[in-house]
Design a protein around this motif. Structure first.
Motif, PDB file in Angstrom:
ATOM      1  N   LEU A   1       0.845  -1.274   0.083  1.00 31.73           N
ATOM      2  CA  LEU A   1      -0.155   0.139   0.005  1.00 31.73           C
ATOM      3  C   LEU A   1       0.861   1.312   0.093  1.00 31.73           C
ATOM      4  O   LEU A   1       0.187   2.402  -0.248  1.00 31.73           O
ATOM      5  N   ALA A   2       2.117   1.234   0.524  1.00 23.71           N
ATOM      6  CA  ALA A   2       3.069   2.309   0.284  1.00 23.71           C
ATOM      7  C   ALA A   2       3.588   2.700  -1.103  1.00 23.71           C
ATOM      8  O   ALA A   2       3.793   3.881  -1.253  1.00 23.71           O
ATOM      9  N   GLU A   3       3.434   1.533  -1.814  1.00 15.23           N
ATOM     10  CA  GLU A   3       4.063   1.894  -3.213  1.00 15.23           C
ATOM     11  C   GLU A   3       2.727   2.454  -4.028  1.00 15.23           C
ATOM     12  O   GLU A   3       1.515   2.310  -3.704  1.00 15.23           O
ATOM     13  N   HIS A   4       2.869   3.266  -4.951  1.00 13.24           N
ATOM     14  CA  HIS A   4       1.914   3.925  -5.936  1.00 13.24           C
ATOM     15  C   HIS A   4       1.184   2.905  -6.645  1.00 13.24           C
ATOM     16  O   HIS A   4       1.661   1.986  -7.397  1.00 13.24           O
ATOM     17  N   ASP A   5      -0.142   3.187  -6.538  1.00 11.27           N
ATOM     18  CA  ASP A   5      -1.007   1.828  -7.129  1.00 11.27           C
ATOM     19  C   ASP A   5      -1.859   2.858  -8.030  1.00 11.27           C
ATOM     20  O   ASP A   5      -2.958   3.193  -7.624  1.00 11.27           O
ATOM     21  N   PRO A   6      -1.916   2.761  -9.604  1.00 12.54           N
ATOM     22  CA  PRO A   6      -2.875   3.533 -10.313  1.00 12.54           C
ATOM     23  C   PRO A   6      -4.195   3.010 -10.261  1.00 12.54           C
ATOM     24  O   PRO A   6      -5.189   3.658 -10.330  1.00 12.54           O
ATOM     25  N   LEU A   7      -4.453   1.566  -9.972  1.00 12.10           N
ATOM     26  CA  LEU A   7      -5.586   1.000  -9.929  1.00 12.10           C
ATOM     27  C   LEU A   7      -6.469   1.574  -8.715  1.00 12.10           C
ATOM     28  O   LEU A   7      -7.537   1.854  -8.872  1.00 12.10           O
ATOM     29  N   ARG A   8      -5.968   1.572  -7.420  1.00 19.77           N
ATOM     30  CA  ARG A   8      -6.379   2.141  -6.302  1.00 19.77           C
ATOM     31  C   ARG A   8      -6.721   3.462  -6.601  1.00 19.77           C
ATOM     32  O   ARG A   8      -7.784   3.983  -6.469  1.00 19.77           O
ATOM     33  N   ASP A   9      -5.897   4.287  -7.191  1.00 18.94           N
ATOM     34  CA  ASP A   9      -6.287   5.765  -7.425  1.00 18.94           C
ATOM     35  C   ASP A   9      -7.663   6.034  -8.181  1.00 18.94           C
ATOM     36  O   ASP A   9      -8.247   6.839  -8.132  1.00 18.94           O
ATOM     37  N   TYR A  10      -7.497   5.065  -9.278  1.00 10.59           N
ATOM     38  CA  TYR A  10      -8.770   5.141 -10.350  1.00 10.59           C
ATOM     39  C   TYR A  10      -9.985   4.829  -9.507  1.00 10.59           C
ATOM     40  O   TYR A  10     -10.976   5.682  -9.758  1.00 10.59           O
ATOM     41  N   TYR A  11     -10.082   3.496  -8.837  1.00 10.19           N
ATOM     42  CA  TYR A  11     -11.308   3.325  -8.112  1.00 10.19           C
ATOM     43  C   TYR A  11     -11.558   3.966  -7.004  1.00 10.19           C
ATOM     44  O   TYR A  11     -12.866   4.039  -6.657  1.00 10.19           O
ATOM     45  N   LEU A  12     -10.889   4.893  -6.544  1.00  9.83           N
ATOM     46  CA  LEU A  12     -11.028   5.448  -5.287  1.00  9.83           C
ATOM     47  C   LEU A  12     -11.826   6.994  -5.530  1.00  9.83           C
ATOM     48  O   LEU A  12     -12.114   7.738  -4.811  1.00  9.83           O
ATOM     49  N   ASN A  13     -11.323   7.460  -6.783  1.00  9.77           N
ATOM     50  CA  ASN A  13     -11.925   8.668  -7.357  1.00  9.77           C
ATOM     51  C   ASN A  13     -13.123   8.361  -8.081  1.00  9.77           C
ATOM     52  O   ASN A  13     -13.317   7.972  -9.162  1.00  9.77           O
ATOM     53  N   LEU A  14     -14.254   8.979  -7.289  1.00  2.58           N
ATOM     54  CA  LEU A  14     -15.737   8.718  -7.891  1.00  2.58           C
ATOM     55  C   LEU A  14     -16.078   9.488  -9.000  1.00  2.58           C
ATOM     56  O   LEU A  14     -17.103   9.206  -9.708  1.00  2.58           O
ATOM     57  N   GLN A  15     -15.103  10.444  -9.345  1.00  2.73           N
ATOM     58  CA  GLN A  15     -15.291  11.308 -10.705  1.00  2.73           C
ATOM     59  C   GLN A  15     -15.248  10.364 -11.765  1.00  2.73           C
ATOM     60  O   GLN A  15     -16.313  10.664 -12.718  1.00  2.73           O
ATOM     61  N   HIS A  16     -14.594   9.178 -11.653  1.00  8.96           N
ATOM     62  CA  HIS A  16     -14.516   8.334 -12.879  1.00  8.96           C
ATOM     63  C   HIS A  16     -15.838   7.668 -12.983  1.00  8.96           C
ATOM     64  O   HIS A  16     -16.285   7.261 -14.142  1.00  8.96           O
ATOM     65  N   LEU A  17     -16.523   7.239 -12.072  1.00  9.07           N
ATOM     66  CA  LEU A  17     -18.140   6.586 -12.213  1.00  9.07           C
ATOM     67  C   LEU A  17     -18.769   7.725 -12.581  1.00  9.07           C
ATOM     68  O   LEU A  17     -19.687   7.194 -13.650  1.00  9.07           O
ATOM     69  N   ARG A  18     -18.794   8.982 -12.075  1.00  7.59           N
ATOM     70  CA  ARG A  18     -19.723   9.934 -12.555  1.00  7.59           C
ATOM     71  C   ARG A  18     -19.427  10.185 -14.121  1.00  7.59           C
ATOM     72  O   ARG A  18     -20.501  10.488 -14.794  1.00  7.59           O
ATOM     73  N   ASP A  19     -18.246  10.260 -14.520  1.00  6.75           N
ATOM     74  CA  ASP A  19     -17.789  10.848 -15.938  1.00  6.75           C
ATOM     75  C   ASP A  19     -17.943   9.952 -17.137  1.00  6.75           C
ATOM     76  O   ASP A  19     -17.894  10.329 -18.024  1.00  6.75           O
ATOM     77  N   THR A  20     -17.748   8.577 -16.585  1.00  8.67           N
ATOM     78  CA  THR A  20     -17.943   7.472 -17.646  1.00  8.67           C
ATOM     79  C   THR A  20     -19.245   7.337 -18.317  1.00  8.67           C
ATOM     80  O   THR A  20     -20.069   6.747 -17.509  1.00  8.67           O
ATOM     81  N   ASP A  21     -19.341   7.466 -19.603  1.00  8.19           N
ATOM     82  CA  ASP A  21     -20.497   7.190 -20.139  1.00  8.19           C
ATOM     83  C   ASP A  21     -20.484   5.853 -21.217  1.00  8.19           C
ATOM     84  O   ASP A  21     -19.416   5.190 -21.234  1.00  8.19           O
ATOM     85  N   GLU A  22     -21.487   5.469 -21.732  1.00  9.11           N
ATOM     86  CA  GLU A  22     -21.560   4.297 -22.524  1.00  9.11           C
ATOM     87  C   GLU A  22     -20.416   4.494 -23.797  1.00  9.11           C
ATOM     88  O   GLU A  22     -19.747   3.409 -24.084  1.00  9.11           O
ATOM     89  N   ALA A  23     -20.233   5.430 -24.470  1.00  9.50           N
ATOM     90  CA  ALA A  23     -19.117   5.664 -25.332  1.00  9.50           C
ATOM     91  C   ALA A  23     -17.668   5.468 -24.798  1.00  9.50           C
ATOM     92  O   ALA A  23     -16.869   4.444 -25.238  1.00  9.50           O
ATOM     93  N   ASP A  24     -17.667   5.796 -23.499  1.00  4.94           N
ATOM     94  CA  ASP A  24     -16.094   5.648 -22.928  1.00  4.94           C
ATOM     95  C   ASP A  24     -15.985   4.065 -22.556  1.00  4.94           C
ATOM     96  O   ASP A  24     -14.953   3.509 -22.792  1.00  4.94           O
ATOM     97  N   VAL A  25     -17.110   3.495 -22.104  1.00  2.00           N
ATOM     98  CA  VAL A  25     -17.105   2.111 -21.971  1.00  2.00           C
ATOM     99  C   VAL A  25     -16.942   1.248 -23.040  1.00  2.00           C
ATOM    100  O   VAL A  25     -15.981   0.180 -22.997  1.00  2.00           O
ATOM    101  N   GLU A  26     -17.416   1.671 -24.121  1.00  5.96           N
ATOM    102  CA  GLU A  26     -17.165   0.956 -25.322  1.00  5.96           C
ATOM    103  C   GLU A  26     -15.791   1.044 -25.715  1.00  5.96           C
ATOM    104  O   GLU A  26     -15.017  -0.052 -26.209  1.00  5.96           O
ATOM    105  N   LYS A  27     -15.113   2.275 -25.581  1.00  4.20           N
ATOM    106  CA  LYS A  27     -13.591   2.381 -25.882  1.00  4.20           C
ATOM    107  C   LYS A  27     -12.881   1.614 -24.926  1.00  4.20           C
ATOM    108  O   LYS A  27     -11.824   0.932 -25.302  1.00  4.20           O
ATOM    109  N   LEU A  28     -13.322   1.420 -23.598  1.00  2.91           N
ATOM    110  CA  LEU A  28     -12.359   0.644 -22.743  1.00  2.91           C
ATOM    111  C   LEU A  28     -12.488  -0.873 -23.153  1.00  2.91           C
ATOM    112  O   LEU A  28     -11.510  -1.463 -23.145  1.00  2.91           O
ATOM    113  N   LEU A  29     -13.648  -1.312 -23.536  1.00  2.00           N
ATOM    114  CA  LEU A  29     -13.831  -2.637 -23.910  1.00  2.00           C
ATOM    115  C   LEU A  29     -12.753  -3.160 -25.200  1.00  2.00           C
ATOM    116  O   LEU A  29     -12.318  -3.902 -25.204  1.00  2.00           O
TER     117      LEU A  29
END
Length: 197
Positions: free
Chosen positions: A99-127
Motif C-alpha cells: 500500500l505504500a507503493e503507488h497503485d494507479p488502479l487504487r487511485d482510479y477506483y477511489l476517485n468517484l469522478q471516474h464513475l460519474r464521468d464515464t458514459d456508454e461511449a467511454d465503456v465501449e472504448k475501454l472494452l
C-alpha cells in the motif's frame, strides 16, 4: 450465512462479510452475484449485459474493495488481495509495502469522478482497448515475462511446466513466498497452457 445482507451495512462491510465466508477466495463475478442474491441496495440490480451497468457495478465493487483493503491495512487486521479472478482475505503480514507503493488502479477506483464521468461511449472504448490487448498477445507476453521466459526461444509445454514447478517451489508460502505471487504463477500457467498445450 443469511440470504439477506444487513441493509444498514455499507457496501464495504457487505463485501467484507462475503469475503470472510469465502476463505479460499472468490471471483469478482461471484461477489457480484452474491450481492445481488442477498439484495444489496448498493449495486445496480440490472442486467449485466448492459455494458454501462456492468462498468458501474464493477466500479462500485472495486471502490468498496480498495476502501476495505485500506482499512484492513491501517488496522493491521488482514491483507486483501484484489484481482477480478480472485479476491481473497489473507493474514496480515507486518512490513507489507504494497500500500505504500503507488497503485494507479487504487487511485482510479477511489476517485468517484471516474464513475460519474464515464458514459456508454467511454465503456465501449475501454472494452475495445481491452480486447485489442488480449488479441494482441499481451496476456501471453505477460505470462511469459512472469515465468522469465523469452518468446523468441523455442518453447514447449514441457519446458514451461519445468519452469512452473521451479517457480512454485521458489515462491510457495511454506518457503517464505507469498500467496498472491503463487496465484499469479498459477494464472500464468493456465494462460500458457492455452497457447502451448
Amino acid at each position: 450465512m443469511n440470504s439477506e445482507l444487513n441493509p444498514a451495512l455499507d457496501l464495504t462491510e457487505q463485501v467484507h462479510e462475503l469475503l470472510r465466508a469465502a476463505p479460499s477466495g472468490i471471483s469478482e463475478y461471484q461477489l457480484i452475484q452474491q450481492l445481488k442474491q442477498r439484495h444489496s441496495t448498493h449495486i445496480p440490480h440490472l442486467d449485466l449485459t448492459d455494458k454501462l451497468v456492468l462498468f458501474r457495478t464493477h466500479f462500485l465493487l472495486f471502490n468498496a474493495l480498495y476502501l476495505l483493503r485500506d482499512r484492513l491495512w491501517q488496522t493491521e487486521a488482514a491483507h486483501l488481495q484484489i484481482s477480478p479472478l480472485c479476491v481473497q482475505l489473507l493474514p496480515w503480514q507486518p512490513g507489507s509495502r504494497e500500500l505504500a507503493e503507488h497503485d494507479p488502479l487504487r487511485d482510479y477506483y477511489l476517485n468517484l469522478q471516474h464513475l460519474r464521468d464515464t458514459d456508454e461511449a467511454d465503456v465501449e472504448k475501454l472494452l475495445a482497448s481491452f480486447w485489442t490487448r488480449m488479441q494482441g498477445g499481451d496476456e501471453k507476453r505477460a505470462a511469459l515475462e512472469l515465468f522469465e521466459l523469452d518468446s523468441e526461444q523455442a518453447l514447449n509445454l514441457a519446458t514451461i511446466k519445468l519452469r512452473y514447478r521451479q517457480l512454485v517451489s521458489q515462491h510457495h508460502p511454506d518457503r517464505g513466498g507469498s500467496t498472491s505471487r503463487l496465484q499469479s504463477i498459477n494464472l500464468a500457467m493456465e494462460i500458457l497452457q492455452r497457447y502451448y498445450g
